[in-house]
Write a protein that holds these residues in place. Structure first.
Motif, PDB file in Angstrom:
ATOM      1  N   LEU A 113       0.825  -1.203   0.000  1.00 42.23           N
ATOM      2  CA  LEU A 113       0.000   0.000   0.000  1.00 42.23           C
ATOM      3  C   LEU A 113       0.863   1.259   0.000  1.00 42.23           C
ATOM      4  O   LEU A 113       0.550   2.243  -0.681  1.00 42.23           O
ATOM      5  CB  LEU A 113      -0.944  -0.003   1.202  1.00 42.23           C
ATOM      6  CG  LEU A 113      -1.893   1.192   1.307  1.00 42.23           C
ATOM      7  CD1 LEU A 113      -2.731   1.349   0.035  1.00 42.23           C
ATOM      8  CD2 LEU A 113      -2.792   1.052   2.524  1.00 42.23           C
ATOM      9  N   THR A 163      -0.738   5.890   4.390  1.00 39.88           N
ATOM     10  CA  THR A 163      -1.023   4.455   4.432  1.00 39.88           C
ATOM     11  C   THR A 163      -1.090   3.922   5.857  1.00 39.88           C
ATOM     12  O   THR A 163      -2.011   3.177   6.211  1.00 39.88           O
ATOM     13  CB  THR A 163       0.020   3.671   3.624  1.00 39.88           C
ATOM     14  OG1 THR A 163       1.331   3.986   4.096  1.00 39.88           O
ATOM     15  CG2 THR A 163      -0.055   4.029   2.161  1.00 39.88           C
ATOM     16  N   ARG A 167      -4.400   2.501   8.104  1.00 37.43           N
ATOM     17  CA  ARG A 167      -4.332   1.190   8.762  1.00 37.43           C
ATOM     18  C   ARG A 167      -4.548   1.351  10.267  1.00 37.43           C
ATOM     19  O   ARG A 167      -5.234   0.534  10.897  1.00 37.43           O
ATOM     20  CB  ARG A 167      -2.982   0.542   8.480  1.00 37.43           C
ATOM     21  CG  ARG A 167      -2.876  -0.898   8.976  1.00 37.43           C
ATOM     22  CD  ARG A 167      -1.495  -1.460   8.717  1.00 37.43           C
ATOM     23  NE  ARG A 167      -1.389  -2.849   9.171  1.00 37.43           N
ATOM     24  CZ  ARG A 167      -0.241  -3.532   9.219  1.00 37.43           C
ATOM     25  NH1 ARG A 167       0.891  -2.954   8.831  1.00 37.43           N
ATOM     26  NH2 ARG A 167      -0.237  -4.783   9.650  1.00 37.43           N
ATOM     27  N   LEU A 170      -8.179   1.667  11.039  1.00 37.58           N
ATOM     28  CA  LEU A 170      -8.859   0.370  10.947  1.00 37.58           C
ATOM     29  C   LEU A 170      -8.579  -0.483  12.184  1.00 37.58           C
ATOM     30  O   LEU A 170      -9.459  -1.191  12.680  1.00 37.58           O
ATOM     31  CB  LEU A 170      -8.418  -0.359   9.678  1.00 37.58           C
ATOM     32  CG  LEU A 170      -8.886   0.280   8.361  1.00 37.58           C
ATOM     33  CD1 LEU A 170      -8.237  -0.421   7.177  1.00 37.58           C
ATOM     34  CD2 LEU A 170     -10.403   0.248   8.244  1.00 37.58           C
ATOM     35  N   THR A 185     -11.740   2.374   4.793  1.00 31.73           N
ATOM     36  CA  THR A 185     -10.989   1.748   3.701  1.00 31.73           C
ATOM     37  C   THR A 185      -9.498   1.880   3.981  1.00 31.73           C
ATOM     38  O   THR A 185      -9.095   2.470   5.005  1.00 31.73           O
ATOM     39  CB  THR A 185     -11.287   2.433   2.351  1.00 31.73           C
ATOM     40  OG1 THR A 185     -10.676   3.739   2.347  1.00 31.73           O
ATOM     41  CG2 THR A 185     -12.778   2.568   2.114  1.00 31.73           C
ATOM     42  N   VAL A 186      -8.695   1.369   3.069  1.00 36.61           N
ATOM     43  CA  VAL A 186      -7.238   1.491   3.215  1.00 36.61           C
ATOM     44  C   VAL A 186      -6.779   2.934   3.027  1.00 36.61           C
ATOM     45  O   VAL A 186      -5.585   3.230   3.182  1.00 36.61           O
ATOM     46  CB  VAL A 186      -6.497   0.592   2.203  1.00 36.61           C
ATOM     47  CG1 VAL A 186      -6.742  -0.865   2.503  1.00 36.61           C
ATOM     48  CG2 VAL A 186      -6.896   0.934   0.759  1.00 36.61           C
ATOM     49  N   SER A 247      -7.251  -9.443   4.854  1.00 29.99           N
ATOM     50  CA  SER A 247      -7.235  -7.979   4.834  1.00 29.99           C
ATOM     51  C   SER A 247      -5.835  -7.409   5.035  1.00 29.99           C
ATOM     52  O   SER A 247      -5.613  -6.208   4.890  1.00 29.99           O
ATOM     53  CB  SER A 247      -8.171  -7.430   5.917  1.00 29.99           C
ATOM     54  OG  SER A 247      -7.722  -7.810   7.211  1.00 29.99           O
ATOM     55  N   PRO A 250      -2.622  -5.726   1.709  1.00 31.22           N
ATOM     56  CA  PRO A 250      -1.986  -4.448   1.361  1.00 31.22           C
ATOM     57  C   PRO A 250      -0.719  -4.169   2.166  1.00 31.22           C
ATOM     58  O   PRO A 250       0.075  -3.301   1.786  1.00 31.22           O
ATOM     59  CB  PRO A 250      -3.068  -3.413   1.696  1.00 31.22           C
ATOM     60  CG  PRO A 250      -4.341  -4.173   1.648  1.00 31.22           C
ATOM     61  CD  PRO A 250      -3.997  -5.537   2.171  1.00 31.22           C
ATOM     62  N   TYR A 251      -0.543  -4.914   3.253  1.00 27.10           N
ATOM     63  CA  TYR A 251       0.574  -4.623   4.156  1.00 27.10           C
ATOM     64  C   TYR A 251       1.698  -5.662   4.055  1.00 27.10           C
ATOM     65  O   TYR A 251       2.550  -5.768   4.934  1.00 27.10           O
ATOM     66  CB  TYR A 251       0.045  -4.517   5.584  1.00 27.10           C
ATOM     67  CG  TYR A 251      -1.156  -3.603   5.664  1.00 27.10           C
ATOM     68  CD1 TYR A 251      -1.029  -2.249   5.367  1.00 27.10           C
ATOM     69  CD2 TYR A 251      -2.421  -4.101   5.966  1.00 27.10           C
ATOM     70  CE1 TYR A 251      -2.136  -1.413   5.387  1.00 27.10           C
ATOM     71  CE2 TYR A 251      -3.528  -3.273   5.988  1.00 27.10           C
ATOM     72  CZ  TYR A 251      -3.383  -1.917   5.693  1.00 27.10           C
ATOM     73  OH  TYR A 251      -4.475  -1.089   5.705  1.00 27.10           O
ATOM     74  N   LEU A 308      -4.502  -1.725  -5.675  1.00 28.77           N
ATOM     75  CA  LEU A 308      -4.336  -0.663  -4.686  1.00 28.77           C
ATOM     76  C   LEU A 308      -4.088   0.686  -5.351  1.00 28.77           C
ATOM     77  O   LEU A 308      -4.617   1.721  -4.911  1.00 28.77           O
ATOM     78  CB  LEU A 308      -3.166  -1.000  -3.747  1.00 28.77           C
ATOM     79  CG  LEU A 308      -3.404  -2.163  -2.779  1.00 28.77           C
ATOM     80  CD1 LEU A 308      -2.113  -2.538  -2.068  1.00 28.77           C
ATOM     81  CD2 LEU A 308      -4.482  -1.810  -1.755  1.00 28.77           C
TER      82      LEU A 308
END
Length: 316
Positions: A113, A163, A167, A170, A185-186, A247, A250-251, A308
């Protein structure tokens, strides 16, 4: 004295015979030794040149060059003819421009991400060639032993780069401390927090300052490397996201190169060396067991990055 006094028999005066042939042999022997020595020097020099020509120098951008596993990594790379030089960046935001500008050849510090956000913001095409690991993003506190102890109206510091900020939000939502509009969302920002439905407020700070903020806030979301550098015990974290969760894609942390180098065999060899237990095992130990190794195909990583990047570029 007669004229025969100069006859050959009078030449023998007890003196040794002139050793012309003997000295000629010695000189020839010495000349041969000189030639052999010159040839040996040329051969050795030629061998040294050949050896140097067979070696490859690679500059890799990192953010944790002092970690012990880099020494092991360099030694194993050197045994394969690769002279690996680590270039340390204290600022996350400098490693990608340095790669794009060819100041370094590859970097290893970021997740997908972060890379997508950089590429989208800079119209760049840096690309992942291999995955390494996912590490959790965790919540720490010096004031409260559990999430439940954080009071209504409490304050939480989070990283302010786009980014990691999203995160962190979240993570706080998963912990039940905030609620994001539409689930988040991201790319979520603090502006998307539903304040009326949230227990705490957030304060974005530089990621490197999240540890320093602990005394003045109820809790802080701290990147794994900064937490470990500060000797925080990851087992004492109040909460963290799950590196094994879908999930977490992205990381995923990745080796990154310029697009034209995506098939470079030397860089692929560096990936294989990194996966040697002597390197990856040390890296895992250095993370206090928090990191989860990931092995995703390059095409899959590129697909995740493309999705992404599309998300990042899509206006909200």
């Amino acid at each position: 004295m007669s004229e025969n006094d100069n006859s050959p028999e009078n030449d023998d005066l007890g003196l040794p015979e002139k050793p012309k042939k003997k000295w000629r042999g010695v000189l020839l022997g010495l000349a041969a030794l000189v030639v052999i020595a010159v040839v040996a020097v040329v051969v050795v020099q030629g061998r040294s040149t050949d050896t140097a020509a067979d070696r490859t120098k690679v500059r890799i951008g990192v953010t944790d060059a002092s970690k012990p596993y880099w020494k092991t990594y360099k030694e194993l790379a050197a045994a394969q003819g690769i002279d690996l030089e680590t270039v340390n960046f204290s600022d996350y935001h400098q490693a990608n421009p340095a790669l794009s500008q060819k100041q370094i050849d590859v970097n290893l510090f970021q997740h997908l991400l972060f890379l997508a956000n950089y590429n989208a913001s800079n119209e760049d095409t840096l690309t992942p060639i291999a995955s390494t690991y996912v590490v959790p993003l965790s919540l720490y506190s010096q004031k409260h032993p559990a999430v439940a102890g954080i009071p209504q109206g409490g304050s939480v510091a989070i990283p302010n780069d786009p980014t990691n900020q999203a995160r962190a939000l979240l993570v706080l939502q998963q912990a039940g401390l905030i609620k994001l509009k539409d689930g988040g969302t991201v790319l979520s920002t603090p502006a998307e927090i539903d304040t009326a439905a949230s227990k705490v407020s957030v304060t974005p700070v530089d990621a490197a300052q999240t540890v320093a903020s602990l005394p003045s806030v109820d809790a802080a979301i701290i990147n794994n490397n900064f937490a470990l550098d500060a000797k925080l015990d990851p087992t004492k974290a109040l909460f963290g996201d799950d590196p094994n969760s879908p999930s977490a894609a992205p990381y995923i942390n990745v080796f990154v190169v310029r697009a034209e180098d995506r098939d470079n065999p030397t860089y692929r060899e560096l990936v294989e060396i990194y996966r040697d237990e002597r390197v990856s095992g040390q890296a895992q130990a250095d993370s206090k067991g928090t990191s989860v190794l990931v092995d995703r195909p390059q095409a899959e990583l590129e697909g995740i990055l493309a999705d992404l990047a599309k998300t990042v570029r899509t206006p909200k």
